[in-house]
Design a protein around this motif. Sequence first.
Motif, PDB file in Angstrom:
ATOM      1  N   LYS A 122       7.411  12.837   3.704  1.00 44.35           N
ATOM      2  CA  LYS A 122       8.788  12.471   4.033  1.00 44.35           C
ATOM      3  C   LYS A 122       9.233  12.856   5.439  1.00 44.35           C
ATOM      4  CE  LYS A 122      10.927  16.254   1.539  1.00 44.35           C
ATOM      5  NZ  LYS A 122      11.658  16.526   0.340  1.00 44.35           N
ATOM      6  N   LYS A 123       8.494  13.698   6.126  1.00 41.41           N
ATOM      7  CA  LYS A 123       8.865  14.027   7.505  1.00 41.41           C
ATOM      8  C   LYS A 123       8.442  12.927   8.474  1.00 41.41           C
ATOM      9  CE  LYS A 123       9.296  18.832   6.748  1.00 41.41           C
ATOM     10  NZ  LYS A 123       9.156  20.168   6.987  1.00 41.41           N
ATOM     11  N   SER A 124       7.704  11.935   7.966  1.00 39.43           N
ATOM     12  CA  SER A 124       7.266  10.818   8.808  1.00 39.43           C
ATOM     13  C   SER A 124       7.677   9.493   8.164  1.00 39.43           C
ATOM     14  CB  SER A 124       5.743  10.850   8.985  1.00 39.43           C
ATOM     15  OG  SER A 124       5.321   9.677   9.650  1.00 39.43           O
ATOM     16  N   PRO A 125       8.809   8.941   8.561  1.00 40.18           N
ATOM     17  CA  PRO A 125       9.234   7.649   8.001  1.00 40.18           C
ATOM     18  C   PRO A 125       8.175   6.551   8.137  1.00 40.18           C
ATOM     19  CG  PRO A 125      11.024   8.639   9.231  1.00 40.18           C
ATOM     20  CD  PRO A 125       9.809   9.484   9.486  1.00 40.18           C
ATOM     21  N   PHE A 126       7.421   6.577   9.222  1.00 36.79           N
ATOM     22  CA  PHE A 126       6.383   5.566   9.407  1.00 36.79           C
ATOM     23  C   PHE A 126       5.326   5.670   8.311  1.00 36.79           C
ATOM     24  CE2 PHE A 126       2.411   4.023  11.413  1.00 36.79           C
ATOM     25  CZ  PHE A 126       2.778   2.694  11.568  1.00 36.79           C
ATOM     26  N   LEU A 127       4.897   6.900   7.989  1.00 37.48           N
ATOM     27  CA  LEU A 127       3.905   7.081   6.924  1.00 37.48           C
ATOM     28  C   LEU A 127       4.495   6.745   5.548  1.00 37.48           C
ATOM     29  CD1 LEU A 127       1.974  10.313   8.001  1.00 37.48           C
ATOM     30  CD2 LEU A 127       1.201   7.932   8.056  1.00 37.48           C
ATOM     31  N   VAL A 128       5.774   7.035   5.359  1.00 34.21           N
ATOM     32  CA  VAL A 128       6.437   6.651   4.107  1.00 34.21           C
ATOM     33  C   VAL A 128       6.410   5.130   3.977  1.00 34.21           C
ATOM     34  CG1 VAL A 128       8.660   6.560   2.893  1.00 34.21           C
ATOM     35  CG2 VAL A 128       7.866   8.712   3.905  1.00 34.21           C
ATOM     36  N   PHE A 129       6.762   4.441   5.053  1.00 34.34           N
ATOM     37  CA  PHE A 129       6.762   2.980   5.061  1.00 34.34           C
ATOM     38  C   PHE A 129       5.368   2.431   4.738  1.00 34.34           C
ATOM     39  CE2 PHE A 129       5.916  -0.915   7.448  1.00 34.34           C
ATOM     40  CZ  PHE A 129       6.892  -1.760   6.941  1.00 34.34           C
ATOM     41  N   LEU A 130       4.345   2.923   5.435  1.00 30.25           N
ATOM     42  CA  LEU A 130       2.976   2.427   5.222  1.00 30.25           C
ATOM     43  C   LEU A 130       2.478   2.723   3.813  1.00 30.25           C
ATOM     44  CD1 LEU A 130       1.109   3.294   8.562  1.00 30.25           C
ATOM     45  CD2 LEU A 130       1.897   1.062   7.757  1.00 30.25           C
ATOM     46  N   THR A 131       2.673   3.953   3.371  1.00 31.77           N
ATOM     47  CA  THR A 131       2.196   4.347   2.042  1.00 31.77           C
ATOM     48  C   THR A 131       2.911   3.560   0.950  1.00 31.77           C
ATOM     49  OG1 THR A 131       1.679   6.558   2.843  1.00 31.77           O
ATOM     50  CG2 THR A 131       1.898   6.292   0.459  1.00 31.77           C
ATOM     51  N   ALA A 132       4.220   3.446   1.074  1.00 34.40           N
ATOM     52  CA  ALA A 132       4.987   2.711   0.063  1.00 34.40           C
ATOM     53  C   ALA A 132       4.583   1.241   0.036  1.00 34.40           C
ATOM     54  CB  ALA A 132       6.479   2.844   0.339  1.00 34.40           C
TER      55      ALA A 132
ATOM     56  N   SER B  38      12.449  -0.925   1.727  1.00 34.35           N
ATOM     57  CA  SER B  38      13.228  -0.405   0.593  1.00 34.35           C
ATOM     58  C   SER B  38      12.865   1.044   0.288  1.00 34.35           C
ATOM     59  CB  SER B  38      13.001  -1.264  -0.648  1.00 34.35           C
ATOM     60  OG  SER B  38      13.439  -2.576  -0.426  1.00 34.35           O
ATOM     61  N   ALA B  39      11.607   1.386   0.496  1.00 33.96           N
ATOM     62  CA  ALA B  39      11.167   2.761   0.259  1.00 33.96           C
ATOM     63  C   ALA B  39      11.857   3.737   1.204  1.00 33.96           C
ATOM     64  CB  ALA B  39       9.657   2.875   0.416  1.00 33.96           C
ATOM     65  N   LEU B  40      12.103   3.302   2.432  1.00 39.90           N
ATOM     66  CA  LEU B  40      12.820   4.166   3.371  1.00 39.90           C
ATOM     67  C   LEU B  40      14.241   4.441   2.864  1.00 39.90           C
ATOM     68  CD1 LEU B  40      11.638   2.547   6.722  1.00 39.90           C
ATOM     69  CD2 LEU B  40      10.809   4.673   5.669  1.00 39.90           C
ATOM     70  N   PHE B  41      14.900   3.412   2.366  1.00 39.44           N
ATOM     71  CA  PHE B  41      16.237   3.580   1.781  1.00 39.44           C
ATOM     72  C   PHE B  41      16.172   4.496   0.558  1.00 39.44           C
ATOM     73  CE2 PHE B  41      19.531   1.894  -1.200  1.00 39.44           C
ATOM     74  CZ  PHE B  41      20.641   2.341  -0.507  1.00 39.44           C
ATOM     75  N   LEU B  42      15.181   4.280  -0.282  1.00 38.84           N
ATOM     76  CA  LEU B  42      15.015   5.106  -1.487  1.00 38.84           C
ATOM     77  C   LEU B  42      14.747   6.564  -1.125  1.00 38.84           C
ATOM     78  CD1 LEU B  42      14.603   5.409  -4.586  1.00 38.84           C
ATOM     79  CD2 LEU B  42      12.214   4.759  -4.197  1.00 38.84           C
ATOM     80  N   LYS B  43      13.842   6.778  -0.198  1.00 42.95           N
ATOM     81  CA  LYS B  43      13.397   8.142   0.142  1.00 42.95           C
ATOM     82  C   LYS B  43      14.453   8.934   0.910  1.00 42.95           C
ATOM     83  CE  LYS B  43      10.087  10.984  -0.339  1.00 42.95           C
ATOM     84  NZ  LYS B  43       9.671  11.272  -1.705  1.00 42.95           N
TER      85      LYS B  43
END
Length: 181
Positions: free
Chosen positions: A74-84, A135-140
């Motif tokens: 969660k400290k990296s929005p880019f990784l959250v985006f890619l993983t999600a 959407s994952a960024l909004f969720l997270k």
Amino acid sequence: MRIRDIDWMKERQITPLLLVMVFLFGGVFGFLYEEVFYRIDLGYFVKRGTTFGPWIPIYGFGAMLIVVSTEKLKKSPFLVFLTAGAVSGIVEFLTGYILFHRLGIRLWDYNVEIWNWLNVGGYVCLRSVLFFGVSALFLKYVVQPVFCQLIDEDHQTAITWLKLLAMLFIIDVIGAFFKLM
């Protein structure tokens, strides 16, 4: 609870209650997304999903998977985006493939939709994966912290409503299952 008082990056435990909240949110969010998308695609509203209520279970499961699979990122929005995007794309492809090839059920088909770039067998396409990532960024970073704050502050009214919604959802899924059979 005030939005500005929420510590968005606070380390929090993923609890069963949080997952239920995320599941219900994801199901309703997915239903709303599909209603808007198909209104644009077809020019009229279509009731999406197999349940009677305003939720689509696969989006709920996807939302839970996103929360769990991205927690350490969660400290990296880019990784959250890619993983999600990757997790959601894999789940969408496998679910669609198995439903069609094992049960003969086709709940979605990107072959006949607009904006179906890099479509793979009608089960998954780039538009859906990008939408899931955003959407994952909004969720997270918005939804999950608000839900955690509600849990932390022990809002009994919110939890009571959540239990009621969960019971309605379970009844709805059971009813939809028997309707399909």
